[in-house]
Design a protein around this motif. Structure first.
Motif, PDB file in Angstrom:
ATOM      1  N   SER A   1      -8.945  28.255 -36.175  1.00  0.00           N
ATOM      2  CA  SER A   1      -9.522  29.544 -35.790  1.00  0.00           C
ATOM      3  C   SER A   1     -11.041  29.506 -35.879  1.00  0.00           C
ATOM      4  O   SER A   1     -11.745  29.976 -34.972  1.00  0.00           O
ATOM      5  CB  SER A   1      -8.958  30.652 -36.693  1.00  0.00           C
ATOM      6  N   VAL A   2     -11.564  28.933 -36.961  1.00  0.00           N
ATOM      7  CA  VAL A   2     -13.011  28.844 -37.129  1.00  0.00           C
ATOM      8  C   VAL A   2     -13.616  27.921 -36.076  1.00  0.00           C
ATOM      9  O   VAL A   2     -14.656  28.209 -35.486  1.00  0.00           O
ATOM     10  CB  VAL A   2     -13.353  28.354 -38.557  1.00  0.00           C
TER      11      VAL A   2
ATOM     12  N   LYS B   1      -9.940  24.841 -25.523  1.00  0.00           N
ATOM     13  CA  LYS B   1      -8.521  24.471 -25.490  1.00  0.00           C
ATOM     14  C   LYS B   1      -8.371  22.967 -25.297  1.00  0.00           C
ATOM     15  O   LYS B   1      -7.540  22.308 -25.945  1.00  0.00           O
ATOM     16  CB  LYS B   1      -7.812  25.235 -24.370  1.00  0.00           C
ATOM     17  N   LEU B   2      -9.185  22.389 -24.396  1.00  0.00           N
ATOM     18  CA  LEU B   2      -9.161  20.943 -24.172  1.00  0.00           C
ATOM     19  C   LEU B   2      -9.550  20.204 -25.451  1.00  0.00           C
ATOM     20  O   LEU B   2      -8.915  19.205 -25.829  1.00  0.00           O
ATOM     21  CB  LEU B   2     -10.128  20.583 -23.034  1.00  0.00           C
ATOM     22  N   MET B   3     -10.575  20.683 -26.135  1.00  0.00           N
ATOM     23  CA  MET B   3     -11.042  20.023 -27.360  1.00  0.00           C
ATOM     24  C   MET B   3      -9.976  20.092 -28.456  1.00  0.00           C
ATOM     25  O   MET B   3      -9.751  19.116 -29.172  1.00  0.00           O
ATOM     26  CB  MET B   3     -12.350  20.665 -27.822  1.00  0.00           C
TER      27      MET B   3
ATOM     28  N   PRO C   1     -15.798  28.610 -21.314  1.00  0.00           N
ATOM     29  CA  PRO C   1     -15.785  28.169 -22.715  1.00  0.00           C
ATOM     30  C   PRO C   1     -14.393  28.104 -23.320  1.00  0.00           C
ATOM     31  O   PRO C   1     -14.067  27.166 -24.050  1.00  0.00           O
ATOM     32  CB  PRO C   1     -16.660  29.222 -23.411  1.00  0.00           C
ATOM     33  N   GLU C   2     -13.533  29.103 -23.013  1.00  0.00           N
ATOM     34  CA  GLU C   2     -12.200  29.123 -23.599  1.00  0.00           C
ATOM     35  C   GLU C   2     -11.375  27.912 -23.165  1.00  0.00           C
ATOM     36  O   GLU C   2     -10.612  27.340 -23.952  1.00  0.00           O
ATOM     37  CB  GLU C   2     -11.467  30.419 -23.214  1.00  0.00           C
TER      38      GLU C   2
ATOM     39  N   VAL D   1     -17.205  27.164 -31.604  1.00  0.00           N
ATOM     40  CA  VAL D   1     -17.471  26.434 -30.358  1.00  0.00           C
ATOM     41  C   VAL D   1     -17.527  27.402 -29.177  1.00  0.00           C
ATOM     42  O   VAL D   1     -18.410  27.289 -28.313  1.00  0.00           O
ATOM     43  CB  VAL D   1     -16.413  25.340 -30.129  1.00  0.00           C
ATOM     44  N   THR D   2     -16.615  28.371 -29.152  1.00  0.00           N
ATOM     45  CA  THR D   2     -16.617  29.343 -28.047  1.00  0.00           C
ATOM     46  C   THR D   2     -17.905  30.150 -28.035  1.00  0.00           C
ATOM     47  O   THR D   2     -18.529  30.316 -26.980  1.00  0.00           O
ATOM     48  CB  THR D   2     -15.402  30.291 -28.157  1.00  0.00           C
ATOM     49  N   GLN D   3     -18.327  30.646 -29.211  1.00  0.00           N
ATOM     50  CA  GLN D   3     -19.533  31.481 -29.240  1.00  0.00           C
ATOM     51  C   GLN D   3     -20.779  30.655 -28.901  1.00  0.00           C
ATOM     52  O   GLN D   3     -21.704  31.157 -28.243  1.00  0.00           O
ATOM     53  CB  GLN D   3     -19.697  32.170 -30.600  1.00  0.00           C
TER      54      GLN D   3
END
Length: 582
Positions: free
Chosen positions: A131-132, A109-111, A104-105, A137-139
């Motif tokens: 940050s948000v 990063k790509l996005m 996910p991380e 997206v990560t969660q």
């Protein structure tokens, strides 16, 4: 325009589609082979999560909780929309994911890098917003990838749906290219295209819900897009001429340098500079037009805003003037297609107003106020409840601000136009407001129309005069419905008089559609009068109503004007029912 929460929910759906593809080994390569250069990540993952509604709902709720936890750091009004736009704009395609670590991380990063490359809105680039975005997206992806039920049941079903749809799309595209030579050439034969072929074009043009629309709706939408496509193609063809002119100027400047004619050098370099700036602005408009043609209003806003800002180092005035013109592009797109064009146009006009004063740049300031009001009023027509009412109130206030500069003495035509616009907003505000307050607003609207008619005369401005007479008649009619007895009957008589005045310009021969619309409106007035407690000839009024609606139907074609035809036919049925009940 979708509500902020609905828009975010749809973007969470896209993330569910993305996660489903990550779970299956080898599936990305298979999907990438189908996608080729035709579709974005947003296109690939659309309509893939019908089986996962409950899961999507819980993920959406969790995302909203995350936003609430950051209240105070970010503007909660705009953030769901901004976050949804960021997800849609940065969603990677299968090809872009092929060589990535699928953690996910890494995907986030790509996005984020895609957002930066896309020259996104300044709002996207704030540390808090990034940050948000990263957190939500990560969660979301982490939750999905760690969910056994999702991996074992839902993801395979979603992937099967994606692959089936991509297979169908690729097959249809190949047949279209073989038959027409290119997708673009198919735009000349819209009536001959199948529903599947129309849906392919709908996807290419970014038409919302293109896969769900029926054939007539798609044909109508793509017809508008085809017109924009041909205009864009013509404008792009002119770039070569501009570049040749620029090369000639630079060559002339070199000759002047060789002659040590520095005055001529300066003159030519100024011309080069001006040409380069104009070319840059035109190119930005073309890029924005290309984005809007695919329904990407936010991307167009990014391009246009960055272009306007780039002129600031030369002169503070051009960025403001350019923004005003650019905002009109967004406004026109929003009026035609809905979506985010209107709020983004309003945002651009607010930026102009914030940087200038009514006293120093009065014309630009007043124009921006009037245009802002129009964008807010158009938004209001698409927004219900308290939010729509609030937009109308803000529109009314902006029109009144414009009138502090656009006075009747100094700017009579602009004053009349703004009075008419103000009256429209007041009338719409009145229809949403009950009691004495609503009646007062309608009376203000009537007065504003009458003010506009002191400048919009039949002799000098016949078309505007007729339109304003029609608007006045609508307001008088609505005022009459709130007024009983002889006074209400008199207002209805005034409405008929105003409509008939409009018909002296709006003739069937010269303005058939406007003529039919006014005939339809007169029919409504007579129907209202037949039911009004101040009326004295209901049978005669219903006969007159029937004659006028029949006149409207002599223009309204059920094939080419289905909405108007259906509306007039329904009115005719109501009139006939009222006659039968006498």
């Amino acid at each position: 325009m979708p509500k902020p929460a609905d828009k975010l929910a749809h973007s969470i759906n896209l993330l569910v589609g993305l996660a489903s593809m990550i779970t299956a080994e080898g599936f990305l390569a298979k999907a990438a082979g189908f996608v080729s250069a035709y579709f974005s990540g947003k296109d690939v993952f659309a309509h893939t999560t019908g089986e996962a509604l409950s899961l999507t709902g819980s993920l959406h709720a969790k995302a909203l909780e995350t936003l609430a936890a950051h209240r105070g750091e970010i503007d909660q009004t705009d953030v769901p929309i901004l976050l949804a736009d960021m997800i849609a704009a940065s969603l990677p395609t299968p090809q872009e994911l092929l060589d990535q670590d699928l953690a996910p991380e890494t995907i986030v990063k790509l996005m984020l890098s895609k957002l930066t490359q896309a020259n996104s809105l300044p709002d996207y680039q704030t540390d808090n917003m990034k940050s948000v975005f990263k957190l939500v997206v990560t969660q979301t992806l982490t939750t999905l990838l760690n969910d056994k039920d999702f991996n074992q049941t839902l993801a395979p079903a979603i992937n099967k749906s994606i692959l089936t749809r991509l297979t169908d799309i690729t097959t249809v595209v190949a047949k279209m290219e073989q038959h027409y030579g290119s997708l673009a050439k198919s735009l000349d034969d819209l009536r001959d295209l199948t529903l599947s072929e129309l849906r392919i074009l709908g996807l290419r043009f970014g038409i919302p819900n293109a896969l769900d629309l029926d054939k007539p709706a798609l044909q109508a939408s793509i017809k508008d897009k085809a017109d924009e496509y041909h205009a864009l193609k013509s404008d792009v063809a002119l770039i070569n001429d501009s570049m040749r002119g620029l090369a000639n100027l630079k060559a002339a400047a070199n000759d002047a340098i060789d002659r040590l004619d520095f005055a001529e050098v300066e003159n030519l370099l100024k011309m080069v500079h001006t040409t380069e700036l104009e070319t840059a602005a035109k190119t930005a408009e073309l890029r924005a037009g290309n984005a809007l043609m695919r329904g990407r209003a936010t991307e167009a806003f990014d391009i246009l805003s960055a272009t306007a800002d780039s002129f600031a180092a030369i002169d503070p005035q051009p960025p403001l003037t350019l923004r005003n013109g650019f905002a009109k592009i967004l406004y026109q797109h929003g009026v035609r297609y809905g979506g985010d064009g209107l709020p983004l146009a309003a945002k651009m006009w607010r930026a102009i107003i914030a940087k200038i004063s009514a006293s120093r740049q009065s014309d630009l300031w007043a124009g921006a106020q009037n245009n802002l009001a129009s964008a807010l009023a158009q938004q209001a027509t698409r927004t219900g409840g308290a939010q729509g009412t609030d937009l109308l109130a803000k529109a009314v206030q902006a029109y009144r601000e414009a009138l502090t500069v656009r006075t009747k003495a100094d700017h009579p035509v602009d004053w009349a136009m703004t009075q008419n616009n103000l009256a429209n907003a007041l009338r719409n505000q009145a229809t949403r407001t009950g009691g004495t307050q609503g009646a007062d607003l309608m009376a203000e609207a009537v007065q504003a129309y009458r003010e506009a008619l002191t400048v919009y005369t039949k002799a000098d401005h016949p078309v505007h005069w007729a339109a304003t007479q029609n608007n006045l008649a609508v307001a008088l009619q609505e005022q009459a419905t709130r007024t009983g007895g002889a006074e209400g009957a008199e207002l209805l008589a005034e409405a008929v008089q105003a409509y008939r005045a409009a018909l002296t310009v709006r003739t069937k021969a010269d303005h058939p559609v406007d003529w039919a619309g006014t005939q339809h409106n007169i029919a409504i007035v007579y129907l209202v009068r037949a039911r009004h407690d101040g009326g004295d000839d209901p049978a005669g009024d219903l006969n007159r109503a029937l004659a006028h609606v029949d006149a409207a139907l002599s223009v309204y074609d059920p094939v080419h004007m289905p909405y108007d035809y259906e509306k007039a036919t329904t009115l005719r049925d109501v009139i006939l029912a009222a006659q039968a009940a006498l």
